[in-house]
Design a protein around this motif. Sequence first.
Motif, PDB file in Angstrom:
ATOM      1  N   ASP A  93     -75.162  16.209  64.873  1.00  0.00           N
ATOM      2  CA  ASP A  93     -74.059  16.238  63.913  1.00  0.00           C
ATOM      3  C   ASP A  93     -74.265  17.329  62.865  1.00  0.00           C
ATOM      4  O   ASP A  93     -73.321  18.027  62.473  1.00  0.00           O
ATOM      5  CB  ASP A  93     -73.908  14.881  63.227  1.00  0.00           C
ATOM      6  N   ARG A  94     -75.500  17.505  62.408  1.00  0.00           N
ATOM      7  CA  ARG A  94     -75.752  18.548  61.410  1.00  0.00           C
ATOM      8  C   ARG A  94     -75.646  19.937  62.036  1.00  0.00           C
ATOM      9  O   ARG A  94     -75.116  20.862  61.414  1.00  0.00           O
ATOM     10  CB  ARG A  94     -77.127  18.352  60.758  1.00  0.00           C
ATOM     11  N   LEU A  95     -76.114  20.079  63.271  1.00  0.00           N
ATOM     12  CA  LEU A  95     -75.989  21.362  63.958  1.00  0.00           C
ATOM     13  C   LEU A  95     -74.528  21.780  64.071  1.00  0.00           C
ATOM     14  O   LEU A  95     -74.188  22.949  63.859  1.00  0.00           O
ATOM     15  CB  LEU A  95     -76.611  21.275  65.351  1.00  0.00           C
ATOM     16  N   THR A 139     -78.166  17.356  51.886  1.00  0.00           N
ATOM     17  CA  THR A 139     -77.260  16.260  51.530  1.00  0.00           C
ATOM     18  C   THR A 139     -77.081  15.281  52.684  1.00  0.00           C
ATOM     19  O   THR A 139     -77.130  14.060  52.501  1.00  0.00           O
ATOM     20  CB  THR A 139     -75.883  16.820  51.129  1.00  0.00           C
ATOM     21  N   ALA A 140     -76.889  15.812  53.888  1.00  0.00           N
ATOM     22  CA  ALA A 140     -76.618  14.955  55.047  1.00  0.00           C
ATOM     23  C   ALA A 140     -77.862  14.261  55.572  1.00  0.00           C
ATOM     24  O   ALA A 140     -77.756  13.270  56.299  1.00  0.00           O
ATOM     25  CB  ALA A 140     -75.980  15.789  56.159  1.00  0.00           C
ATOM     26  N   GLY A 141     -79.038  14.762  55.208  1.00  0.00           N
ATOM     27  CA  GLY A 141     -80.264  14.191  55.740  1.00  0.00           C
ATOM     28  C   GLY A 141     -80.769  12.973  54.991  1.00  0.00           C
ATOM     29  O   GLY A 141     -81.595  12.220  55.507  1.00  0.00           O
ATOM     30  N   LEU A 142     -80.268  12.768  53.768  1.00  0.00           N
ATOM     31  CA  LEU A 142     -80.729  11.648  52.951  1.00  0.00           C
ATOM     32  C   LEU A 142     -79.794  10.453  53.091  1.00  0.00           C
ATOM     33  O   LEU A 142     -78.595  10.619  53.331  1.00  0.00           O
ATOM     34  CB  LEU A 142     -80.810  12.072  51.477  1.00  0.00           C
ATOM     35  N   PRO A 143     -80.311   9.241  52.931  1.00  0.00           N
ATOM     36  CA  PRO A 143     -79.446   8.062  53.004  1.00  0.00           C
ATOM     37  C   PRO A 143     -78.459   8.041  51.846  1.00  0.00           C
ATOM     38  O   PRO A 143     -78.707   8.633  50.788  1.00  0.00           O
ATOM     39  CB  PRO A 143     -80.435   6.892  52.923  1.00  0.00           C
ATOM     40  N   SER A 144     -77.345   7.349  52.052  1.00  0.00           N
ATOM     41  CA  SER A 144     -76.323   7.258  51.000  1.00  0.00           C
ATOM     42  C   SER A 144     -76.800   6.412  49.828  1.00  0.00           C
ATOM     43  O   SER A 144     -76.300   6.532  48.714  1.00  0.00           O
ATOM     44  CB  SER A 144     -75.030   6.673  51.572  1.00  0.00           C
ATOM     45  N   GLY A 145     -77.782   5.551  50.085  1.00  0.00           N
ATOM     46  CA  GLY A 145     -78.329   4.687  49.048  1.00  0.00           C
ATOM     47  C   GLY A 145     -79.216   3.641  49.686  1.00  0.00           C
ATOM     48  O   GLY A 145     -79.424   3.640  50.902  1.00  0.00           O
ATOM     49  N   LEU A 192     -89.573  20.622  53.896  1.00  0.00           N
ATOM     50  CA  LEU A 192     -88.260  20.043  53.625  1.00  0.00           C
ATOM     51  C   LEU A 192     -88.024  18.788  54.460  1.00  0.00           C
ATOM     52  O   LEU A 192     -87.518  17.776  53.963  1.00  0.00           O
ATOM     53  CB  LEU A 192     -87.165  21.072  53.903  1.00  0.00           C
ATOM     54  N   MET A 193     -88.404  18.849  55.731  1.00  0.00           N
ATOM     55  CA  MET A 193     -88.185  17.709  56.611  1.00  0.00           C
ATOM     56  C   MET A 193     -89.064  16.535  56.189  1.00  0.00           C
ATOM     57  O   MET A 193     -88.630  15.373  56.233  1.00  0.00           O
ATOM     58  CB  MET A 193     -88.488  18.123  58.059  1.00  0.00           C
ATOM     59  N   THR A 194     -90.281  16.822  55.755  1.00  0.00           N
ATOM     60  CA  THR A 194     -91.167  15.761  55.288  1.00  0.00           C
ATOM     61  C   THR A 194     -90.625  15.133  54.007  1.00  0.00           C
ATOM     62  O   THR A 194     -90.664  13.903  53.831  1.00  0.00           O
ATOM     63  CB  THR A 194     -92.582  16.313  55.072  1.00  0.00           C
ATOM     64  N   PRO A 200     -87.167   1.361  42.804  1.00  0.00           N
ATOM     65  CA  PRO A 200     -86.269   1.411  41.643  1.00  0.00           C
ATOM     66  C   PRO A 200     -86.340   2.716  40.865  1.00  0.00           C
ATOM     67  O   PRO A 200     -85.452   3.014  40.063  1.00  0.00           O
ATOM     68  CB  PRO A 200     -86.740   0.226  40.783  1.00  0.00           C
ATOM     69  N   ASP A 201     -87.385   3.502  41.102  1.00  0.00           N
ATOM     70  CA  ASP A 201     -87.565   4.747  40.353  1.00  0.00           C
ATOM     71  C   ASP A 201     -87.213   5.985  41.170  1.00  0.00           C
ATOM     72  O   ASP A 201     -87.514   7.108  40.755  1.00  0.00           O
ATOM     73  CB  ASP A 201     -89.013   4.858  39.861  1.00  0.00           C
ATOM     74  N   LEU A 202     -86.601   5.800  42.344  1.00  0.00           N
ATOM     75  CA  LEU A 202     -86.228   6.959  43.156  1.00  0.00           C
ATOM     76  C   LEU A 202     -84.889   6.694  43.842  1.00  0.00           C
ATOM     77  O   LEU A 202     -84.807   5.883  44.754  1.00  0.00           O
ATOM     78  CB  LEU A 202     -87.307   7.262  44.201  1.00  0.00           C
ATOM     79  N   ASP A 203     -83.852   7.369  43.361  1.00  0.00           N
ATOM     80  CA  ASP A 203     -82.529   7.195  43.943  1.00  0.00           C
ATOM     81  C   ASP A 203     -82.100   8.479  44.653  1.00  0.00           C
ATOM     82  O   ASP A 203     -82.828   9.476  44.679  1.00  0.00           O
ATOM     83  CB  ASP A 203     -81.499   6.776  42.891  1.00  0.00           C
ATOM     84  N   ARG A 204     -80.916   8.444  45.252  1.00  0.00           N
ATOM     85  CA  ARG A 204     -80.413   9.596  46.010  1.00  0.00           C
ATOM     86  C   ARG A 204     -80.299  10.837  45.139  1.00  0.00           C
ATOM     87  O   ARG A 204     -80.669  11.932  45.558  1.00  0.00           O
ATOM     88  CB  ARG A 204     -79.061   9.252  46.636  1.00  0.00           C
ATOM     89  N   ALA A 205     -79.797  10.676  43.918  1.00  0.00           N
ATOM     90  CA  ALA A 205     -79.622  11.832  43.027  1.00  0.00           C
ATOM     91  C   ALA A 205     -80.958  12.510  42.741  1.00  0.00           C
ATOM     92  O   ALA A 205     -81.057  13.744  42.720  1.00  0.00           O
ATOM     93  CB  ALA A 205     -78.943  11.401  41.733  1.00  0.00           C
ATOM     94  N   THR A 206     -81.995  11.705  42.525  1.00  0.00           N
ATOM     95  CA  THR A 206     -83.325  12.264  42.263  1.00  0.00           C
ATOM     96  C   THR A 206     -83.854  12.990  43.494  1.00  0.00           C
ATOM     97  O   THR A 206     -84.394  14.098  43.400  1.00  0.00           O
ATOM     98  CB  THR A 206     -84.300  11.148  41.858  1.00  0.00           C
ATOM     99  N   ALA A 207     -83.684  12.370  44.657  1.00  0.00           N
ATOM    100  CA  ALA A 207     -84.152  12.988  45.901  1.00  0.00           C
ATOM    101  C   ALA A 207     -83.437  14.317  46.148  1.00  0.00           C
ATOM    102  O   ALA A 207     -84.062  15.308  46.545  1.00  0.00           O
ATOM    103  CB  ALA A 207     -83.931  12.038  47.074  1.00  0.00           C
ATOM    104  N   LEU A 208     -82.134  14.346  45.932  1.00  0.00           N
ATOM    105  CA  LEU A 208     -81.376  15.592  46.100  1.00  0.00           C
ATOM    106  C   LEU A 208     -81.888  16.668  45.146  1.00  0.00           C
ATOM    107  O   LEU A 208     -82.064  17.830  45.536  1.00  0.00           O
ATOM    108  CB  LEU A 208     -79.886  15.349  45.839  1.00  0.00           C
ATOM    109  N   ARG A 209     -82.143  16.293  43.903  1.00  0.00           N
ATOM    110  CA  ARG A 209     -82.630  17.261  42.915  1.00  0.00           C
ATOM    111  C   ARG A 209     -83.996  17.810  43.316  1.00  0.00           C
ATOM    112  O   ARG A 209     -84.236  19.025  43.229  1.00  0.00           O
ATOM    113  CB  ARG A 209     -82.701  16.592  41.540  1.00  0.00           C
TER     114      ARG A 209
END
Length: 206
Positions: free
Chosen positions: A74-76, A94-100, A163-165, A179-188
């Motif tokens: 799908d990403r390809l 963006t597409a590789g991380l869970p939505s939440g 990046l993949m790791t 509780p201390d790591l959300d999607r926004a933090t992971a994206l940043r």
Amino acid sequence: MGPVGRPNRQAQRREEIRDATIALIERKDLTTFRIDDVAAELNLTPNAVRYYFRETDQLLSALAQRSDSKFYDDRLAVVERTEDPRDQMAFMITAGLPSGPEDVEWRAIWRAVLAAGFVLNQRHDIQHIYHRQVSLYVRILETGSTAGIFTLASPARDIAMTLMTMEDYLGYRIVARDPDLDRATALRLMRGYAELATGAQLPVTV
């Protein structure tokens, strides 16, 4: 017409079994998970499920293989219709991380991967998933470098593996409900590393 339609019906049944497995492993400990449980979930006989997946390990492997479609194929497809490597990289992250934390499919795929244990040298069906996705990151990095858009701080494969790791582990922390790591933090964090590694500013995505 019967024989023509049969492969489609078999593919549909396989998908139904995988979907039922995802629902089940959200509620059930993998150590006690059985083919019989999936059969009961679908109101089928155990043998009807075993026609498609003979053992629990085979079913969990098939579930892990869904990530090849979701995170590689799908990403390809999106990368191939996106021109700018900066947009490609931003999309990949963006597409590789869970939505939440409630991203059920992401959680199920990770559980299936973890169920393979610490013997990746014996589980090529699971082992190759990570490296195929690394190759997609490499493709973007090399394309961007050739075009003069990226100035790579390290070899493309090293950056891609990092990046993949990050994608895998940060994603795991999200669905494990850290509780201390959300999607926004992971994206940043991933975007910050990618910008340092490529010398390019990436579009901000959510």
